[in-house]
Design an enzyme around this catalytic site. Structure first.
Site, PDB file in Angstrom:
ATOM      1  N   ASN A  74     -25.324 -18.771  84.005  1.00  0.00           N
ATOM      2  CA  ASN A  74     -25.873 -17.897  85.055  1.00  0.00           C
ATOM      3  C   ASN A  74     -25.260 -16.504  84.892  1.00  0.00           C
ATOM      4  O   ASN A  74     -24.104 -16.292  85.237  1.00  0.00           O
ATOM      5  CB  ASN A  74     -25.517 -18.504  86.429  1.00  0.00           C
ATOM      6  CG  ASN A  74     -25.895 -17.591  87.577  1.00  0.00           C
ATOM      7  OD1 ASN A  74     -26.653 -16.634  87.415  1.00  0.00           O
ATOM      8  ND2 ASN A  74     -25.364 -17.888  88.758  1.00  0.00           N
ATOM      9  N   TRP A  75     -26.064 -15.592  84.357  1.00  0.00           N
ATOM     10  CA  TRP A  75     -25.526 -14.245  84.058  1.00  0.00           C
ATOM     11  C   TRP A  75     -25.366 -13.389  85.312  1.00  0.00           C
ATOM     12  O   TRP A  75     -24.795 -12.317  85.254  1.00  0.00           O
ATOM     13  CB  TRP A  75     -26.451 -13.507  83.100  1.00  0.00           C
ATOM     14  CG  TRP A  75     -26.592 -14.133  81.750  1.00  0.00           C
ATOM     15  CD1 TRP A  75     -25.967 -15.261  81.268  1.00  0.00           C
ATOM     16  CD2 TRP A  75     -27.426 -13.674  80.682  1.00  0.00           C
ATOM     17  NE1 TRP A  75     -26.356 -15.515  79.990  1.00  0.00           N
ATOM     18  CE2 TRP A  75     -27.259 -14.560  79.602  1.00  0.00           C
ATOM     19  CE3 TRP A  75     -28.313 -12.599  80.537  1.00  0.00           C
ATOM     20  CZ2 TRP A  75     -27.924 -14.400  78.384  1.00  0.00           C
ATOM     21  CZ3 TRP A  75     -28.991 -12.434  79.335  1.00  0.00           C
ATOM     22  CH2 TRP A  75     -28.789 -13.322  78.267  1.00  0.00           C
ATOM     23  N   LYS A  76     -25.967 -13.828  86.409  1.00  0.00           N
ATOM     24  CA  LYS A  76     -25.958 -13.048  87.657  1.00  0.00           C
ATOM     25  C   LYS A  76     -26.511 -11.644  87.369  1.00  0.00           C
ATOM     26  O   LYS A  76     -27.380 -11.504  86.510  1.00  0.00           O
ATOM     27  CB  LYS A  76     -24.556 -13.024  88.259  1.00  0.00           C
ATOM     28  CG  LYS A  76     -24.003 -14.450  88.417  1.00  0.00           C
ATOM     29  CD  LYS A  76     -22.770 -14.549  89.240  1.00  0.00           C
ATOM     30  CE  LYS A  76     -22.356 -16.016  89.328  1.00  0.00           C
ATOM     31  NZ  LYS A  76     -21.167 -16.228  90.136  1.00  0.00           N
ATOM     32  N   HIS A 136     -28.314 -20.577  95.231  1.00  0.00           N
ATOM     33  CA  HIS A 136     -26.956 -20.252  94.802  1.00  0.00           C
ATOM     34  C   HIS A 136     -26.163 -19.747  96.009  1.00  0.00           C
ATOM     35  O   HIS A 136     -26.718 -19.085  96.887  1.00  0.00           O
ATOM     36  CB  HIS A 136     -26.999 -19.180  93.703  1.00  0.00           C
ATOM     37  CG  HIS A 136     -25.655 -18.989  93.067  1.00  0.00           C
ATOM     38  ND1 HIS A 136     -24.688 -18.201  93.631  1.00  0.00           N
ATOM     39  CD2 HIS A 136     -25.111 -19.511  91.942  1.00  0.00           C
ATOM     40  CE1 HIS A 136     -23.603 -18.244  92.864  1.00  0.00           C
ATOM     41  NE2 HIS A 136     -23.840 -19.030  91.833  1.00  0.00           N
ATOM     42  N   GLU A 194     -24.280 -17.354  96.414  1.00  0.00           N
ATOM     43  CA  GLU A 194     -24.353 -15.899  96.635  1.00  0.00           C
ATOM     44  C   GLU A 194     -25.640 -15.531  97.368  1.00  0.00           C
ATOM     45  O   GLU A 194     -25.662 -14.597  98.171  1.00  0.00           O
ATOM     46  CB  GLU A 194     -24.224 -15.168  95.289  1.00  0.00           C
ATOM     47  CG  GLU A 194     -22.785 -15.248  94.769  1.00  0.00           C
ATOM     48  CD  GLU A 194     -22.638 -15.181  93.261  1.00  0.00           C
ATOM     49  OE1 GLU A 194     -23.595 -14.802  92.574  1.00  0.00           O
ATOM     50  OE2 GLU A 194     -21.538 -15.535  92.778  1.00  0.00           O
ATOM     51  N   GLU A 251     -21.251 -26.604  93.510  1.00  0.00           N
ATOM     52  CA  GLU A 251     -20.370 -25.460  93.284  1.00  0.00           C
ATOM     53  C   GLU A 251     -19.566 -25.189  94.555  1.00  0.00           C
ATOM     54  O   GLU A 251     -20.076 -24.568  95.495  1.00  0.00           O
ATOM     55  CB  GLU A 251     -21.195 -24.219  92.954  1.00  0.00           C
ATOM     56  CG  GLU A 251     -22.028 -24.361  91.707  1.00  0.00           C
ATOM     57  CD  GLU A 251     -22.394 -23.002  91.125  1.00  0.00           C
ATOM     58  OE1 GLU A 251     -22.018 -22.750  89.977  1.00  0.00           O
ATOM     59  OE2 GLU A 251     -23.009 -22.193  91.832  1.00  0.00           O
ATOM     60  N   GLY A 257     -15.978 -17.781  90.736  1.00  0.00           N
ATOM     61  CA  GLY A 257     -15.488 -16.458  90.346  1.00  0.00           C
ATOM     62  C   GLY A 257     -14.051 -16.183  90.776  1.00  0.00           C
ATOM     63  O   GLY A 257     -13.592 -15.052  90.744  1.00  0.00           O
ATOM     64  N   SER A 308     -15.782 -21.443  88.069  1.00  0.00           N
ATOM     65  CA  SER A 308     -14.684 -21.132  87.141  1.00  0.00           C
ATOM     66  C   SER A 308     -14.569 -22.137  85.989  1.00  0.00           C
ATOM     67  O   SER A 308     -13.475 -22.485  85.554  1.00  0.00           O
ATOM     68  CB  SER A 308     -13.360 -21.020  87.896  1.00  0.00           C
ATOM     69  OG  SER A 308     -13.433 -19.963  88.852  1.00  0.00           O
ATOM     70  N   GLY A 349     -20.778 -19.173  85.333  1.00  0.00           N
ATOM     71  CA  GLY A 349     -21.023 -17.771  85.637  1.00  0.00           C
ATOM     72  C   GLY A 349     -20.312 -16.876  84.635  1.00  0.00           C
ATOM     73  O   GLY A 349     -20.781 -16.675  83.501  1.00  0.00           O
ATOM     74  N   GLY A 350     -19.160 -16.356  85.035  1.00  0.00           N
ATOM     75  CA  GLY A 350     -18.426 -15.371  84.230  1.00  0.00           C
ATOM     76  C   GLY A 350     -18.297 -15.737  82.755  1.00  0.00           C
ATOM     77  O   GLY A 350     -18.545 -14.905  81.873  1.00  0.00           O
TER      78      GLY A 350
END
Ligand code: PGA
Length: 272
Positions: free
Chosen positions: A20-22, A112, A114, A184, A190, A230, A251-252
């Site tokens: 997930n590149w966001k 998600h 976010e 999640e 993150g 993470s 993610g990251g």
């Protein structure tokens, strides 16, 4: 500590490693990343029976990613990070499931944390998104997970399985069987805080039991349940060792090709 290899995948459930590149990378950067990822996976002889690899670029990158993946026949799936609940019409700024299907998206992330936190998405809204995705042949990755306060109270399994129940509302057992759930814990996204493998397993197993009770054994056996929060090359193998963890939503670390391709090859990583 003795090094063990991660478990073999459960028959019939190919693990999914979803990046997930966001809101990162423009369409040119997206093409570079996908090219490097495909090259790295083939150079390291990634075993596609051990993990399906998928990327989730921002909407504006998807056409470029599709052209590259289709043109070079790359073994990478792709999807979107969100979708409108509406089919079409006067909804400024929205993107429909039929548009995503036309672009060849296999998956769409819905709910998600976010989006739940910053855009007020409710479970009811998430269920509508999962329904519209299925109507257009796109597999929803339905995200759930508790915040820190719930975790501290110790009610995280009940909280999360309730979210699952409401977020899958309106789907048939067959649609649930094909869907993906991503557990999640919000406190682990993150932050560098990862749930321990047993924390992840406790909730993922709770979710599978919930699916079993509501939709039956066949759906529970075939639905894939990912862990996210993470995830890195250093912790993925231990997470994947758990019987109810069928992959990761990353993610990251998905923005770093070496790291993400190592995550995809979790089966070669030592279990720490
Ligand atoms: P993270 O994000 O891997 O950067 O913690 C996971 C996610 O939000 O899907």
């Amino acid at each position: 500590m003795a090094k063990r290899q991660a478990k073999a995948p459960v028959e019939g459930r190919i693990p999914l490693m979803a990046g997930n590149w966001k809101m990162n990378l423009n369409h040119q950067e997206a093409v570079v990343l996908v090219q490097k990822l495909a090259w790295t996976l083939s150079d390291k002889r990634h075993d596609r029976t051990r993990a399906e690899v998928a990327v989730f670029p921002p909407y504006v990158d998807i056409r470029s990613v599709q052209t590259l993946i289709d043109g070079d026949d790359l073994p990478i799936a792709f999807g979107a990070q969100n979708v409108s609940v509406h089919e079409s019409g006067a909804y400024t700024g929205e993107v429909s499931a039929s548009m995503l299907a036309k672009l060849g998206c296999s998956y769409v992330i819905v709910g998600h944390s976010e989006r739940r936190e910053h855009y007020g998405e409710t479970d009811e809204w998430v269920a509508l998104k999962a329904q519209v995705a299925h109507r257009h042949g796109i597999i929803p990755i339905v995200c759930v997970g508790e915040g820190l306060a719930v975790r501290r109270e110790g009610t995280h399994v009940a909280f999360t399985t309730d979210q699952v129940k409401r977020s899958l509302e309106g789907l048939t057992a067959e649609q649930v069987a094909q869907s993906v759930i991503a557990y999640e814990p919000v406190w682990a996204i993150g932050t560098g805080e990862t749930a321990t493998p047993l924390d992840a397993e406790e909730v993922c197993a709770g979710i599978r039991n919930q699916i079993d009770r509501t939709y039956g054994g066949a759906a529970a056996e075939s639905i894939r349940i990912l862990y996210g929060g993470s995830v890195k090359a250093g912790n993925v193998a231990a997470l994947m060792q758990q019987p109810d963890v069928d992959g990761a939503l990353v993610g990251g670390a998905s923005l770093d090709v070496e790291e993400f391709s190592a995550i995809c090859r979790y089966y070669e990583m030592p279990v720490m």
